[in-house]
Motif scaffolding. Structure first.
Motif, PDB file in Angstrom:
ATOM      1  N   TYR A  42      -7.162  -1.639   1.729  1.00  0.00           N
ATOM      2  CA  TYR A  42      -8.449  -1.265   0.815  1.00  0.00           C
ATOM      3  C   TYR A  42      -7.937  -2.251  -0.457  1.00  0.00           C
ATOM      4  N   TYR A  43      -8.882  -2.777  -0.780  1.00  0.00           N
ATOM      5  CA  TYR A  43      -9.040  -3.863  -2.167  1.00  0.00           C
ATOM      6  C   TYR A  43      -9.910  -3.353  -3.142  1.00  0.00           C
ATOM      7  N   ARG A  44      -9.616  -3.755  -4.329  1.00  0.00           N
ATOM      8  CA  ARG A  44     -10.602  -3.728  -5.279  1.00  0.00           C
ATOM      9  C   ARG A  44     -10.872  -5.014  -6.038  1.00  0.00           C
ATOM     10  N   VAL A  45     -12.141  -5.334  -6.294  1.00  0.00           N
ATOM     11  CA  VAL A  45     -12.402  -6.488  -6.840  1.00  0.00           C
ATOM     12  C   VAL A  45     -12.700  -6.271  -8.383  1.00  0.00           C
ATOM     13  N   VAL A  46     -12.477  -7.313  -9.093  1.00  0.00           N
ATOM     14  CA  VAL A  46     -12.628  -7.126 -10.567  1.00  0.00           C
ATOM     15  C   VAL A  46     -13.103  -8.333 -11.198  1.00  0.00           C
ATOM     16  N   SER A  52      -7.600  -6.727  -7.407  1.00  0.00           N
ATOM     17  CA  SER A  52      -6.673  -6.005  -8.049  1.00  0.00           C
ATOM     18  C   SER A  52      -6.282  -4.911  -7.363  1.00  0.00           C
ATOM     19  N   ARG A  53      -4.949  -5.051  -6.749  1.00  0.00           N
ATOM     20  CA  ARG A  53      -4.462  -3.673  -6.102  1.00  0.00           C
ATOM     21  C   ARG A  53      -4.743  -3.978  -4.491  1.00  0.00           C
ATOM     22  N   LEU A  54      -3.859  -3.748  -3.598  1.00  0.00           N
ATOM     23  CA  LEU A  54      -4.159  -3.521  -2.114  1.00  0.00           C
ATOM     24  C   LEU A  54      -3.476  -2.574  -1.636  1.00  0.00           C
ATOM     25  N   PHE A  55      -3.900  -1.665  -1.055  1.00  0.00           N
ATOM     26  CA  PHE A  55      -3.399  -0.443  -0.685  1.00  0.00           C
ATOM     27  C   PHE A  55      -3.617  -0.366   0.995  1.00  0.00           C
ATOM     28  N   CYS A  56      -2.482  -0.049   1.711  1.00  0.00           N
ATOM     29  CA  CYS A  56      -2.497   0.274   2.965  1.00  0.00           C
ATOM     30  C   CYS A  56      -2.346   1.789   3.339  1.00  0.00           C
ATOM     31  N   PHE A  57      -3.107   2.574   3.886  1.00  0.00           N
ATOM     32  CA  PHE A  57      -3.035   3.961   4.257  1.00  0.00           C
ATOM     33  C   PHE A  57      -2.524   3.950   5.526  1.00  0.00           C
ATOM     34  N   ILE A 155     -13.626   1.234  -7.547  1.00  0.00           N
ATOM     35  CA  ILE A 155     -14.188   1.184  -6.043  1.00  0.00           C
ATOM     36  C   ILE A 155     -13.447   0.303  -5.305  1.00  0.00           C
ATOM     37  N   TYR A 156     -12.929   1.113  -4.089  1.00  0.00           N
ATOM     38  CA  TYR A 156     -11.961   0.249  -3.179  1.00  0.00           C
ATOM     39  C   TYR A 156     -12.814   0.344  -1.902  1.00  0.00           C
ATOM     40  N   ARG A 157     -12.717  -1.024  -1.312  1.00  0.00           N
ATOM     41  CA  ARG A 157     -13.283  -1.316  -0.243  1.00  0.00           C
ATOM     42  C   ARG A 157     -12.475  -1.564   0.966  1.00  0.00           C
TER      43      ARG A 157
END
Length: 173
Positions: A42-46, A52-57, A155-157
């Motif tokens: 998941y990523y967030r575009v600023v 900004s920020r990348l998360f793996c669940f 918002i994360y996509r």
């Protein structure tokens, strides 16, 4: 007596420089649901072009926080960046990269370390938000260990990605 004093000062300096990791409020729980996809990141575009920020669940309730700061919204470039990070640029043995998450119906809550929290104490953040669909969630607030709460609209996509690194780590077994 003089040597005792000098040795005492040295020992205090050594032990005060050790990093302290703040305890997590969340505990690891397997994620058995399907409210969010776990086969990518998941990523967030600023500002339209800075991720900004990348998360793996992961299904075991663990998350990998890639910290972020990728200067493009070009997915080919982003995937190249992610592949480079997964292939060894990141030390997956770094405790600051790992966190935990929980999902309760349409609510998401996850905790991770603050990458900028100083040299001696690693604070953690608890992020809370709403799952909009299985590929999008909105973080509406986060709280640091000092209990100061911040209202946000992040918002994360989702971006499908294979292969993700293994989630096995020594911090959240």
């Amino acid at each position: 007596m003089k040597y005792f004093f000098i040795v005492s000062i040295i020992l205090v300096a050594i032990f005060s420089c050790r990093k302290k990791w703040m305890d997590f409020e969340l505990t690891r729980q397997d994620y058995l649901g399907n409210a969010l996809r776990t086969d990518g990141y998941y990523y967030r575009v600023v500002n339209g072009d800075t991720t900004s920020r990348l998360f793996c669940f992961y299904k075991n309730g663990v998350l990998l926080d890639m910290k972020g700061g990728f200067p493009s919204n070009d997915f080919a470039e982003m995937d190249g960046y992610v592949e480079q990070e997964f292939s060894g640029a990141y030390s997956l043995d770094d405790r600051a990269l790992w966190g935990l998450f929980m999902i309760n119906e349409t609510n998401i809550k996850f905790q991770h370390y603050d990458p900028y929290s100083g040299y001696t104490v690693h604070y953690s953040y608890i992020n809370e938000g709403i799952i909009l669909n299985d590929t999008t969630f909105n973080i509406t607030s986060f709280t640091r260990n000092d209990n100061k709460r911040y209202e946000v609209n992040h918002i994360y996509r989702f971006r499908e990605y294979f292969p993700k690194p293994d989630s096995v780590n020594s911090y959240f077994p």
